[in-house]
Design an enzyme around this catalytic site. Structure first.
Site, PDB file in Angstrom:
ATOM      1  CG  ASP A   1      -0.272  -0.602   2.365  1.00  0.00           C
ATOM      2  OD1 ASP A   1       0.848  -0.133   2.700  1.00  0.00           O
ATOM      3  OD2 ASP A   1      -0.917  -1.194   3.050  1.00  0.00           O
TER       4      ASP A   1
ATOM      5  CG  ASP B   1       0.462   3.782   4.243  1.00  0.00           C
ATOM      6  OD1 ASP B   1      -0.818   3.398   3.756  1.00  0.00           O
ATOM      7  OD2 ASP B   1       0.898   2.993   5.230  1.00  0.00           O
TER       8      ASP B   1
ATOM      9  CG  ASP C   1       8.773  -0.061  12.783  1.00  0.00           C
ATOM     10  OD1 ASP C   1       9.083   0.592  11.825  1.00  0.00           O
ATOM     11  OD2 ASP C   1       8.048  -1.189  12.580  1.00  0.00           O
TER      12      ASP C   1
HETATM   13  P1  ATP Z   1       3.704  -3.331   4.736  1.00  0.00           P
HETATM   14  O1  ATP Z   1       2.645  -2.437   4.689  1.00  0.00           O
HETATM   15  O2  ATP Z   1       4.333  -3.824   3.528  1.00  0.00           O
HETATM   16  O3  ATP Z   1       3.324  -4.764   5.628  1.00  0.00           O
HETATM   17  P2  ATP Z   1       5.134  -1.349   6.162  1.00  0.00           P
HETATM   18  O4  ATP Z   1       6.252  -0.892   6.561  1.00  0.00           O
HETATM   19  O5  ATP Z   1       4.292  -0.290   5.530  1.00  0.00           O
HETATM   20  O6  ATP Z   1       4.857  -2.814   5.858  1.00  0.00           O
HETATM   21  P3  ATP Z   1       2.760  -1.109   8.338  1.00  0.00           P
HETATM   22  O7  ATP Z   1       2.639  -1.954   9.366  1.00  0.00           O
HETATM   23  O8  ATP Z   1       1.946  -0.822   7.229  1.00  0.00           O
HETATM   24  O9  ATP Z   1       4.325  -1.517   7.746  1.00  0.00           O
HETATM   25  O10 ATP Z   1       3.132   0.291   9.108  1.00  0.00           O
HETATM   26  C1  ATP Z   1       3.348   1.471   8.134  1.00  0.00           C
HETATM   27  C2  ATP Z   1       4.689   2.421   8.782  1.00  0.00           C
HETATM   28  O11 ATP Z   1       4.323   2.592  10.070  1.00  0.00           O
HETATM   29  C3  ATP Z   1       6.001   1.426   8.990  1.00  0.00           C
HETATM   30  O12 ATP Z   1       6.760   1.271   7.819  1.00  0.00           O
HETATM   31  C4  ATP Z   1       6.504   2.087  10.149  1.00  0.00           C
HETATM   32  O13 ATP Z   1       7.255   3.250   9.612  1.00  0.00           O
HETATM   33  C5  ATP Z   1       5.255   2.377  10.999  1.00  0.00           C
HETATM   34  N1  ATP Z   1       5.065   1.615  11.861  1.00  0.00           N
HETATM   35  C6  ATP Z   1       4.194   0.628  11.966  1.00  0.00           C
HETATM   36  N2  ATP Z   1       4.170  -0.006  13.422  1.00  0.00           N
HETATM   37  C7  ATP Z   1       5.018   0.408  13.996  1.00  0.00           C
HETATM   38  C8  ATP Z   1       5.449   0.343  15.552  1.00  0.00           C
HETATM   39  N3  ATP Z   1       4.911  -0.800  16.139  1.00  0.00           N
HETATM   40  N4  ATP Z   1       6.285   1.126  15.852  1.00  0.00           N
HETATM   41  C9  ATP Z   1       6.750   2.279  15.289  1.00  0.00           C
HETATM   42  N5  ATP Z   1       6.366   2.486  14.007  1.00  0.00           N
HETATM   43  C10 ATP Z   1       5.542   1.635  13.480  1.00  0.00           C
HETATM   44 MG    MG Z   2       2.168  -0.684   5.058  1.00  0.00          MG
END
Ligand code: ATP
Ligand code: MG
Length: 426
Positions: free
Chosen positions: A68, A70, A147
């Protein structure tokens, strides 16, 4: 990525950001979802900062297709709402703007946030994660609250540059997962990050920084007290990303498995079955939570529940409930999902007992049986003693499927209905 990058092991708050201009990276606008682009451009035209954030920038730089896109901005959710007719503010505690497009498409827009100072935290806050999520900040602060360094990169729509405040570009090059800040502290704030560390390492095939591993060793006990709703969601992400088997093996190695699945005994066959489930998902088949749950439990279920022909299904039902109930209660998994997982287990039990038992033809006709059989086939790749049984059922199910699709040997004759006599005309 030719620029000199921050060589510090941990990101330094005082170090300036590394900025890659358009010619220094490979992200092209063609790779960005058109709705996300519309949102970025509109925010930008109205004078706001508008960045692609999080996983999408990481994936684009790695040449992978993002799940996705964001958006991060300095506009508040309310300001964002005034710019888009199709914008809905969601979340009571964590205000986000959802911009909806045709075909259930959605772009999530979050205002930049920051980690609050210690004296800003409410004294009674046992919900640190949610509180922290809601303090607005600037882009640099927003990067530092994330994170892992590779998850904190920004793509700026204003000049098409990539902005790195935390050393994420270097870690992408080194294929290393590194925490932003001290992992001990970051795991205390939010223990779910331990599971996310294993997930991203498996998904991207990145090594995990030694400081993260050492911190997991010291903080693993915190995982069992983390929000069960968030853990449940993160566990399903493992299945969606086809890394459930691999991550569960890593979790066992790092002592996290008992924290995650206190109520489900893991056997060597469990890891093998999870890997087959991951392969199945990689083939493009959808993964339902009930199937994920059943595959976590099936090896322990068969270990506890003999499958002799005279074994009553009620015994199997009791074992299935014993294994599923505590886990589902802990993770607040709805009864419907639990029942579907239980039916998958009981269906496998029926199949393993062999053919020719009472109720077989009804079982064969049942619409859910094809799904049960598909699951059973995976299990037969692990338990080879079931190969003959499997072959017998395969024949019976193929015949039943043929009958459903109308490939009958002798088509059933339709009885002609006697025609009603036409009403007498006056
Ligand atoms: P994907 O969507 O491909 O699984 P993503 O990196 O976008 O991976 P998400 O869970 O959608 O992961 O979270 C979006 C963003 O929010 C992450 O890239 C990170 O920067 C932040 N994030 C998510 N969870 C946490 C957390 N527990 N602590 C700190 N930052 C977080
Ligand atoms: Mg994501």
């Amino acid at each position: 990525m030719s620029q000199t990058l921050n060589k510090n092991r941990l990101p330094d708050h005082s170090a300036p950001a590394v900025i890659l201009s358009r010619s220094e990276h490979d992200i092209s606008r063609n790779q960005i979802d058109e709705n996300a682009l519309k949102v970025l451009y509109r925010l930008n035209r109205h004078g706001h900062l508008a960045y692609l954030v999080g996983g999408s920038v990481r994936d684009l730089l790695l040449g992978r297709a993002p799940k996705d896109f964001d958006v991060g901005t300095d506009a508040t959710p309310e300001q964002t709402k005034t710019l888009f007719r199709n914008c809905f503010l969601v979340g009571r505690r964590f205000r986000l703007a959802h911009i909806r497009f045709r075909g259930h498409q959605l772009v999530e827009v979050a205002t930049f946030r920051r980690n609050p100072d210690a004296d800003e935290l409410p004294s009674d806050s046992d919900d640190h994660f949610h509180f922290v999520q809601n303090v607005y900040g600037d882009p640099r602060e927003d990067a530092f609250r994330r994170d892992f360094t590779i998850n904190a990169l920004f793509y700026n729509i204003d000049d098409f540059s990539v902005i790195d405040h935390v050393g994420g570009l270097k870690d992408l090059e080194e294929r290393t997962l590194r925490m932003i800040g001290d992992p001990l502290v970051r795991f205390e704030e939010d223990p779910v990050r331990m599971l996310r560390a294993l997930e991203f390492s498996a998904r991207l095939d990145f090594s995990i920084d030694a400081e993260i591993i050492s911190a997991i060793d010291q903080r693993r006990h915190l995982l069992s007290s983390a929000s069960s709703a968030r853990l449940r969601e993160e566990l399903m992400e493992l299945f969606r990303h086809r890394v459930a088997g691999q991550v569960c093996e890593m979790a066992q190695r790092y002592g996290l498995l008992d924290q995650l699945f206190a109520d489900i005994p893991f056997l060597p066959q469990t890891f093998a079955l999870l890997k087959l489930i991951d392969q199945r998902t990689a083939e493009g088949k959808p993964i339902r939570e009930s199937l994920a749950l059943a595959s976590l439990v099936l090896p322990a279920f068969f270990e506890r529940c003999p499958t002799e022909r005279n074994q009553h299904i009620n015994d199997a039902l009791a074992v299935a409930d014993q294994l599923l109930r505590p886990h589902c209660l802990h993770y607040s998994i709805a009864q419907g999902i639990r029942c579907e997982a239980r039916d998958l287990l009981l269906g496998c039990f029926r199949l393993a007992r062999g053919r020719g038992l009472k109720g077989e033809s009804r079982f064969l006709r049942h619409p859910f049986t094809a799904q049960i059989f598909e699951f059973f086939v995976l299990w037969c790749q692990i338990d080879h003693s079931l190969n003959d049984t499997y072959a017998l059922w395969q024949g019976a199910l193929a015949t039943e499927a043929g009958e459903h699709t109308g490939e009958r040997k002798s088509p059933r004759r339709r009885r002609k209905r006697p025609r009603r006599k036409a009403a007498m005309q006056p």
